[in-house]
Design a protein around this motif. Structure first.
Motif, PDB file in Angstrom:
ATOM      1  N   VAL A 248       0.862  -1.178   0.000  1.00 49.23           N
ATOM      2  CA  VAL A 248       0.000   0.000   0.000  1.00 49.23           C
ATOM      3  C   VAL A 248       0.898   1.227   0.000  1.00 49.23           C
ATOM      4  O   VAL A 248       1.819   1.333   0.812  1.00 49.23           O
ATOM      5  CB  VAL A 248      -0.937   0.017   1.235  1.00 49.23           C
ATOM      6  N   ILE A 249       0.639   2.151  -0.935  1.00 43.31           N
ATOM      7  CA  ILE A 249       1.461   3.356  -1.023  1.00 43.31           C
ATOM      8  C   ILE A 249       0.638   4.592  -0.699  1.00 43.31           C
ATOM      9  O   ILE A 249      -0.585   4.597  -0.851  1.00 43.31           O
ATOM     10  CB  ILE A 249       2.122   3.496  -2.408  1.00 43.31           C
ATOM     11  N   GLU A 250       1.332   5.622  -0.254  1.00 43.41           N
ATOM     12  CA  GLU A 250       0.691   6.896   0.082  1.00 43.41           C
ATOM     13  C   GLU A 250       1.674   8.014  -0.249  1.00 43.41           C
ATOM     14  O   GLU A 250       2.855   7.931   0.102  1.00 43.41           O
ATOM     15  CB  GLU A 250       0.355   6.906   1.567  1.00 43.41           C
ATOM     16  N   GLU A 251       1.177   9.051  -0.914  1.00 43.43           N
ATOM     17  CA  GLU A 251       2.046  10.175  -1.237  1.00 43.43           C
ATOM     18  C   GLU A 251       2.501  10.852   0.051  1.00 43.43           C
ATOM     19  O   GLU A 251       1.704  11.071   0.959  1.00 43.43           O
ATOM     20  CB  GLU A 251       1.337  11.171  -2.145  1.00 43.43           C
ATOM     21  N   THR A 252       3.791  11.158   0.118  1.00 37.73           N
ATOM     22  CA  THR A 252       4.325  11.796   1.326  1.00 37.73           C
ATOM     23  C   THR A 252       3.944  13.266   1.334  1.00 37.73           C
ATOM     24  O   THR A 252       3.757  13.886   0.293  1.00 37.73           O
ATOM     25  CB  THR A 252       5.856  11.671   1.407  1.00 37.73           C
ATOM     26  N   SER A 253       3.830  13.819   2.516  1.00 35.37           N
ATOM     27  CA  SER A 253       3.470  15.229   2.630  1.00 35.37           C
ATOM     28  C   SER A 253       4.673  16.130   2.357  1.00 35.37           C
ATOM     29  O   SER A 253       4.504  17.303   2.039  1.00 35.37           O
ATOM     30  CB  SER A 253       2.900  15.522   4.022  1.00 35.37           C
ATOM     31  N   GLN A 254       5.885  15.590   2.469  1.00 34.21           N
ATOM     32  CA  GLN A 254       7.079  16.398   2.287  1.00 34.21           C
ATOM     33  C   GLN A 254       7.362  16.725   0.821  1.00 34.21           C
ATOM     34  O   GLN A 254       7.807  17.813   0.513  1.00 34.21           O
ATOM     35  CB  GLN A 254       8.317  15.697   2.871  1.00 34.21           C
ATOM     36  N   ARG A 255       7.125  15.768  -0.068  1.00 38.98           N
ATOM     37  CA  ARG A 255       7.492  15.979  -1.474  1.00 38.98           C
ATOM     38  C   ARG A 255       6.467  15.350  -2.396  1.00 38.98           C
ATOM     39  O   ARG A 255       6.202  14.167  -2.327  1.00 38.98           O
ATOM     40  CB  ARG A 255       8.857  15.367  -1.734  1.00 38.98           C
ATOM     41  N   ARG A 256       5.916  16.150  -3.272  1.00 36.30           N
ATOM     42  CA  ARG A 256       4.948  15.653  -4.249  1.00 36.30           C
ATOM     43  C   ARG A 256       5.642  14.674  -5.196  1.00 36.30           C
ATOM     44  O   ARG A 256       6.764  14.883  -5.619  1.00 36.30           O
ATOM     45  CB  ARG A 256       4.375  16.822  -5.031  1.00 36.30           C
ATOM     46  N   GLY A 257       4.976  13.577  -5.507  1.00 37.96           N
ATOM     47  CA  GLY A 257       5.534  12.575  -6.405  1.00 37.96           C
ATOM     48  C   GLY A 257       6.389  11.538  -5.705  1.00 37.96           C
ATOM     49  O   GLY A 257       6.946  10.655  -6.341  1.00 37.96           O
ATOM     50  N   LYS A 258       6.514  11.634  -4.399  1.00 38.72           N
ATOM     51  CA  LYS A 258       7.246  10.642  -3.603  1.00 38.72           C
ATOM     52  C   LYS A 258       6.237   9.912  -2.725  1.00 38.72           C
ATOM     53  O   LYS A 258       5.322  10.518  -2.175  1.00 38.72           O
ATOM     54  CB  LYS A 258       8.295  11.313  -2.712  1.00 38.72           C
ATOM     55  N   PHE A 259       6.414   8.612  -2.595  1.00 39.80           N
ATOM     56  CA  PHE A 259       5.454   7.777  -1.884  1.00 39.80           C
ATOM     57  C   PHE A 259       6.131   6.973  -0.783  1.00 39.80           C
ATOM     58  O   PHE A 259       7.259   6.524  -0.945  1.00 39.80           O
ATOM     59  CB  PHE A 259       4.774   6.807  -2.857  1.00 39.80           C
ATOM     60  N   SER A 260       5.425   6.775   0.306  1.00 40.54           N
ATOM     61  CA  SER A 260       5.841   5.801   1.305  1.00 40.54           C
ATOM     62  C   SER A 260       5.144   4.494   0.950  1.00 40.54           C
ATOM     63  O   SER A 260       4.131   4.494   0.254  1.00 40.54           O
ATOM     64  CB  SER A 260       5.461   6.256   2.716  1.00 40.54           C
ATOM     65  N   ALA A 261       5.698   3.386   1.410  1.00 39.92           N
ATOM     66  CA  ALA A 261       5.116   2.077   1.104  1.00 39.92           C
ATOM     67  C   ALA A 261       5.142   1.212   2.350  1.00 39.92           C
ATOM     68  O   ALA A 261       6.125   1.197   3.082  1.00 39.92           O
ATOM     69  CB  ALA A 261       5.896   1.397  -0.023  1.00 39.92           C
ATOM     70  N   HIS A 262       4.018   0.516   2.576  1.00 37.33           N
ATOM     71  CA  HIS A 262       3.941  -0.407   3.702  1.00 37.33           C
ATOM     72  C   HIS A 262       3.098  -1.614   3.322  1.00 37.33           C
ATOM     73  O   HIS A 262       2.398  -1.597   2.317  1.00 37.33           O
ATOM     74  CB  HIS A 262       3.380   0.283   4.951  1.00 37.33           C
ATOM     75  N   LEU A 263       3.192  -2.654   4.137  1.00 33.85           N
ATOM     76  CA  LEU A 263       2.377  -3.846   3.952  1.00 33.85           C
ATOM     77  C   LEU A 263       1.071  -3.664   4.709  1.00 33.85           C
ATOM     78  O   LEU A 263       0.941  -2.767   5.545  1.00 33.85           O
ATOM     79  CB  LEU A 263       3.129  -5.078   4.458  1.00 33.85           C
ATOM     80  N   LEU A 264       0.104  -4.522   4.453  1.00 32.40           N
ATOM     81  CA  LEU A 264      -1.200  -4.428   5.126  1.00 32.40           C
ATOM     82  C   LEU A 264      -1.099  -4.504   6.644  1.00 32.40           C
ATOM     83  O   LEU A 264      -1.897  -3.905   7.353  1.00 32.40           O
ATOM     84  CB  LEU A 264      -2.142  -5.530   4.639  1.00 32.40           C
ATOM     85  N   ASP A 265      -0.111  -5.235   7.142  1.00 37.09           N
ATOM     86  CA  ASP A 265       0.037  -5.347   8.596  1.00 37.09           C
ATOM     87  C   ASP A 265       0.709  -4.119   9.207  1.00 37.09           C
ATOM     88  O   ASP A 265       0.964  -4.077  10.398  1.00 37.09           O
ATOM     89  CB  ASP A 265       0.771  -6.624   8.987  1.00 37.09           C
ATOM     90  N   GLY A 266       1.019  -3.108   8.390  1.00 37.95           N
ATOM     91  CA  GLY A 266       1.581  -1.861   8.884  1.00 37.95           C
ATOM     92  C   GLY A 266       3.091  -1.767   8.809  1.00 37.95           C
ATOM     93  O   GLY A 266       3.653  -0.700   9.045  1.00 37.95           O
ATOM     94  N   ARG A 267       3.787  -2.855   8.477  1.00 41.31           N
ATOM     95  CA  ARG A 267       5.248  -2.793   8.398  1.00 41.31           C
ATOM     96  C   ARG A 267       5.677  -1.910   7.237  1.00 41.31           C
ATOM     97  O   ARG A 267       5.288  -2.133   6.094  1.00 41.31           O
ATOM     98  CB  ARG A 267       5.845  -4.180   8.244  1.00 41.31           C
ATOM     99  N   LYS A 268       6.483  -0.904   7.544  1.00 45.74           N
ATOM    100  CA  LYS A 268       6.930   0.059   6.549  1.00 45.74           C
ATOM    101  C   LYS A 268       8.091  -0.502   5.746  1.00 45.74           C
ATOM    102  O   LYS A 268       9.047  -1.040   6.308  1.00 45.74           O
ATOM    103  CB  LYS A 268       7.337   1.356   7.235  1.00 45.74           C
ATOM    104  N   LEU A 269       8.011  -0.379   4.429  1.00 42.47           N
ATOM    105  CA  LEU A 269       9.072  -0.832   3.540  1.00 42.47           C
ATOM    106  C   LEU A 269       9.933   0.329   3.060  1.00 42.47           C
ATOM    107  O   LEU A 269      11.139   0.201   2.913  1.00 42.47           O
ATOM    108  CB  LEU A 269       8.490  -1.561   2.327  1.00 42.47           C
ATOM    109  N   LEU A 270       9.287   1.464   2.769  1.00 43.76           N
ATOM    110  CA  LEU A 270       9.975   2.634   2.226  1.00 43.76           C
ATOM    111  C   LEU A 270       9.452   3.899   2.889  1.00 43.76           C
ATOM    112  O   LEU A 270       8.250   4.030   3.103  1.00 43.76           O
ATOM    113  CB  LEU A 270       9.717   2.770   0.718  1.00 43.76           C
ATOM    114  N   SER A 271      10.342   4.830   3.174  1.00 46.11           N
ATOM    115  CA  SER A 271       9.920   6.125   3.696  1.00 46.11           C
ATOM    116  C   SER A 271       9.444   7.018   2.567  1.00 46.11           C
ATOM    117  O   SER A 271       8.440   7.691   2.684  1.00 46.11           O
ATOM    118  CB  SER A 271      11.065   6.813   4.436  1.00 46.11           C
TER     119      SER A 271
END
Length: 148
Positions: free
Chosen positions: A8-31
C-alpha cells in the motif's frame, strides 16, 4: 496458488511525487520513493521474500490494484522519464564509490525491517502478475536496453 503480497502506497506530505510504502500489517518498507513497487521489490529479498512471490500495489484508500508483478521481476526494473512519457528500463545499482546522493534517487527512503517478512496466504488480492509483462501498470513498457 500464493496470493500476491499487497503493498500500500501513500504520497508523502514532504514531497509531491514521492510515496511511502507499507504492507497491510503496517510494516513500513519505504519512507519515500518515486517508484515504490520497484524499490519495495529490492527491499523484500533481504527480508526473506522469494523472487517468485507475486506483488500487487494499491494506493491508500483505494481498492484498485495499480500494478502487479513478482518480487524478482519488479526488482530488475526502474522508471525513466522520457519525452514520450515514463518507460520501464533495466535497473542498475548505484556504484559503491558514489558517496553523495541527490534528492531524487529512489532508494534513499529505504526502511530496515527488524524482522523477516512472510507472504500472507489469505491476502485480499488474488490477481497474479501477468506472464506477458514483467510489471503491469500505468507506465509504458519500453525496450529493456541499457541506453540512458
Amino acid at each position: 496458488m500464493t496470493h500476491p503480497l499487497l503493498i500500500v502506497i501513500e504520497e508523502t506530505s514532504q514531497r509531491r511525487g514521492k510515496f511511502s510504502a507499507h504492507l497491510l500489517d503496517g510494516r513500513k518498507l519505504l519512507s519515500f520513493s518515486r517508484q515504490p513497487l520497484l524499490d519495495a521489490a529490492r527491499v523484500l529479498p533481504a527480508q526473506g521474500i522469494p523472487p517468485e512471490t507475486p506483488l500487487a500495489m494499491q494506493h491508500k484508500g483505494s481498492a484498485t490494484i495499480a500494478m502487479t508483478s513478482t518480487v524478482g521481476e519488479a526488482a530488475k526494473l526502474t522508471v525513466e522519464e522520457e519525452p514520450g512519457g515514463p518507460r520501464f528500463r533495466k535497473w542498475r545499482p548505484f556504484p559503491a564509490s558514489r558517496s553523495v546522493r541527490t534528492g531524487d534517487e529512489s532508494d534513499e527512503g529505504l526502511v530496515d525491517s527488524p524482522q523477516p517478512l512472510t507472504v500472507p496466504q489469505n491476502a485480499p488480492v488474488s490477481q497474479p502478475a501477468g506472464a506477458a509483462h514483467a510489471c503491469r501498470g500505468s507506465a509504458r513498457t519500453g525496450d529493456e536496453s541499457d541506453e540512458t
